[in-house]
Enzyme design. Sequence first.
Site, PDB file in Angstrom:
ATOM      1  N   GLU A 247       0.837  -1.201   0.000  1.00  0.00           N
ATOM      2  CA  GLU A 247       0.000   0.000   0.000  1.00  0.00           C
ATOM      3  C   GLU A 247       0.866   1.243   0.000  1.00  0.00           C
ATOM      4  O   GLU A 247       1.997   1.223   0.479  1.00  0.00           O
ATOM      5  CB  GLU A 247      -0.883   0.013   1.252  1.00  0.00           C
ATOM      6  CG  GLU A 247      -1.856  -1.125   1.265  1.00  0.00           C
ATOM      7  CD  GLU A 247      -2.815  -1.047   2.446  1.00  0.00           C
ATOM      8  OE1 GLU A 247      -2.914   0.031   3.079  1.00  0.00           O
ATOM      9  OE2 GLU A 247      -3.439  -2.067   2.725  1.00  0.00           O
ATOM     10  N   LYS A 249       2.235   4.611   1.344  1.00  0.00           N
ATOM     11  CA  LYS A 249       2.370   5.166   2.700  1.00  0.00           C
ATOM     12  C   LYS A 249       2.096   6.656   2.610  1.00  0.00           C
ATOM     13  O   LYS A 249       2.916   7.420   2.104  1.00  0.00           O
ATOM     14  CB  LYS A 249       3.756   4.901   3.282  1.00  0.00           C
ATOM     15  CG  LYS A 249       3.874   5.322   4.742  1.00  0.00           C
ATOM     16  CD  LYS A 249       5.190   4.914   5.346  1.00  0.00           C
ATOM     17  CE  LYS A 249       5.226   5.015   6.856  1.00  0.00           C
ATOM     18  NZ  LYS A 249       4.880   6.299   7.428  1.00  0.00           N
ATOM     19  N   ARG A 269      -3.651   9.542  16.435  1.00  0.00           N
ATOM     20  CA  ARG A 269      -2.723   8.456  16.768  1.00  0.00           C
ATOM     21  C   ARG A 269      -2.451   8.390  18.265  1.00  0.00           C
ATOM     22  O   ARG A 269      -2.227   7.331  18.839  1.00  0.00           O
ATOM     23  CB  ARG A 269      -1.423   8.753  16.016  1.00  0.00           C
ATOM     24  CG  ARG A 269      -0.524   7.606  15.940  1.00  0.00           C
ATOM     25  CD  ARG A 269       0.799   8.038  15.417  1.00  0.00           C
ATOM     26  NE  ARG A 269       1.729   7.201  16.132  1.00  0.00           N
ATOM     27  CZ  ARG A 269       2.645   6.453  15.594  1.00  0.00           C
ATOM     28  NH1 ARG A 269       2.860   6.515  14.334  1.00  0.00           N
ATOM     29  NH2 ARG A 269       3.404   5.693  16.319  1.00  0.00           N
ATOM     30  N   PHE A 338      -7.277   2.391   5.435  1.00  0.00           N
ATOM     31  CA  PHE A 338      -6.383   1.240   5.271  1.00  0.00           C
ATOM     32  C   PHE A 338      -6.713   0.047   6.166  1.00  0.00           C
ATOM     33  O   PHE A 338      -6.071  -0.988   6.068  1.00  0.00           O
ATOM     34  CB  PHE A 338      -4.910   1.645   5.376  1.00  0.00           C
ATOM     35  CG  PHE A 338      -4.527   2.323   6.663  1.00  0.00           C
ATOM     36  CD1 PHE A 338      -4.380   1.607   7.828  1.00  0.00           C
ATOM     37  CD2 PHE A 338      -4.288   3.694   6.678  1.00  0.00           C
ATOM     38  CE1 PHE A 338      -4.007   2.233   9.004  1.00  0.00           C
ATOM     39  CE2 PHE A 338      -3.913   4.330   7.850  1.00  0.00           C
ATOM     40  CZ  PHE A 338      -3.778   3.597   9.021  1.00  0.00           C
ATOM     41  N   ARG A 412       4.266  -3.109  17.527  1.00  0.00           N
ATOM     42  CA  ARG A 412       5.044  -2.960  16.304  1.00  0.00           C
ATOM     43  C   ARG A 412       5.425  -4.362  15.854  1.00  0.00           C
ATOM     44  O   ARG A 412       6.251  -5.009  16.484  1.00  0.00           O
ATOM     45  CB  ARG A 412       6.282  -2.108  16.585  1.00  0.00           C
ATOM     46  CG  ARG A 412       6.942  -1.567  15.341  1.00  0.00           C
ATOM     47  CD  ARG A 412       8.052  -0.606  15.671  1.00  0.00           C
ATOM     48  NE  ARG A 412       7.589   0.658  16.218  1.00  0.00           N
ATOM     49  CZ  ARG A 412       7.083   1.660  15.516  1.00  0.00           C
ATOM     50  NH1 ARG A 412       6.973   1.559  14.215  1.00  0.00           N
ATOM     51  NH2 ARG A 412       6.698   2.781  16.100  1.00  0.00           N
TER      52      ARG A 412
END
Length: 573
Positions: A247, A249, A269, A338, A412
């Site tokens: 995808e 960014k 965020r 997304f 992460r």
Amino acid sequence: MLFSDVAVLFDRIEKKSGRLEMTDILSSLFKRTDHTEIGKLVYIIQGILVPPYEGIDLGMGERFAMQAIASSAGYGFGEVEKNYKKSGDLGDSAETLLTKKKQTALSTTQMSVAYVYDSMIKIAKSSGTGSQDQKIKILTELLNNSSPLEARYIVRFVIGSLRLGVGDPTIIDALSFAASGDKSLREPLERAYNVCADLGFVAGFYDKPDRIAAFEVEPFRPLMPALAERENTPEAIVERLGECDIEMKYDGFRLQCHKSGDKVELYSRKLEKMTHMFPDLVAEIRKLKAETIIFEGEALAYDQKKKRYFSFQQTMHRRRKHDIEEASAELPLKLFVFDVLYLDGKDLTNEKYSKRRVKLEKLFHDDILMPSRSSRVSTSLELEKIFQESIKEGLEGIIAKDLNAPYTAGKRKFAWIKLKKSYGKAVDTVDGIIVGYYLGQGARAQFEFGGVLLAIYNSDSGRLETVAKVASGFSEEEMVELRAALEKIKTKEPPANLDFKIEVDFWVEPKYVVEAAFDEITESPNHTCGMHDGKGYALRFPRISRMREDKGIKEITTTDEVEKIFRMQGHPR
Ligand code: ATP
């Protein structure tokens, strides 16, 4: 639980720096705390009143706290101010002045944790005319009933600088120990926290493992955002993921969007409520067919005619300069969606990414809420081609998505892998937090600013570790601005959760996140990032590239990431 008992333990925690001892003290505290109070206690330890997305702020600056201390301790405002100048810590001043209380002490009432917490909520909720007096009055009452030690922590909490040095990982460990005597509940507790971003809420069920394991995503309780790992080359990505989706960014503003019926909320965020900033997107989201939905996307302005994207910084600059409504008309925002995390009563976070993507493409096809551009690839050549396209279009790179991965809230993981144009080049960046600053020398002396000490976050220990002393990258104007902002958050002591080896001229509250560019990661005995064999990791030729207003202390680069960049430079493990 009496707040006076909690204050004694806070004092012990402050004197210990070892994580194990802190965990021990906290777990015994949690075991003795009633279920109805434990959530409130956890918030207090975190130094917050409610999770950030609820947007409740105490709204009590230092000067108002000083007035409350003055009236409770029977001193003039000037005397409190003088003592504060000397001590550098308003909590310490409250403690000293209450010890010396001039007035004959009235008999004090013992306060519970819930009473102290509820009073803080009252402070936060008083608004309108006379609210400042009301806030001062409530704080004065609290201080009238406080021992000097309780006053130390109440005042520090109220002015937003509790500085216990206890990170979320330590609180989670302590909850696990309190429930099971070991770390076995750490993982499920952590998952529950990542799913609802509210540790106080999770703590209410800490000793009910079945309830903790069953935590699900819910509308209007934002989840911690999933984060991307990095690789340096298309080959490394394909080797790791095999066939995957690539995808674009987008360098926009990450939004987590929640809708139920007509109600829509948007979270940043950092999980702060941003709904008011994006009325144009809210109107579009309201029109979606789904009754309840949670999805994520990057918002950025796009000039259709010139086929040009505007970065987050440019977009926000435009929005600040013009009225939001006006800017919306002039430079329409698009939301590149997304991921979809929840749909009509169903938590999708455990579904495979490829299945979530199919749902996403069915739901979003309009001109404003549109799916992120995505292509399936199975070779590094195909990947490289899309990467080059992204750069040509002015984007910063791509994100590869593992087709089989669940949504990894708050983690992460290699479920998402980013490849940016800066990787593998001479320049890379980290996002660090400023923990102190230096006075200028020579030509810079006139600005009295000689740079900052930057720290990153060790997510295992919950501590901050220094990684660079940064003295360049600022324009003169920025230097003056930053210096003035840092001056306001100066502290006498270093941040309680900071591991450091070098000194600064002034310590500050860890508040401002900056992106620092550097040439490479080296090893240095002066920095504590990822300390091993007496050496830590440090940035070589660091310079500030921009402020990261969209990031808070929990979103900065971690020790693991710095270590990863070091390895990617070709150093063996
Ligand atoms: P960076 O500074 O490189 O943007 P970051 O620290 O902000 O990274 P990462 O988790 O490392 O965040 O990278 C993922 C970020 O990329 C997400 O936070 C999101 O804001 C952004 N992003 C842009 N496009 C996409 C996309 N198509 N899918 C997922 N995330 C995307």
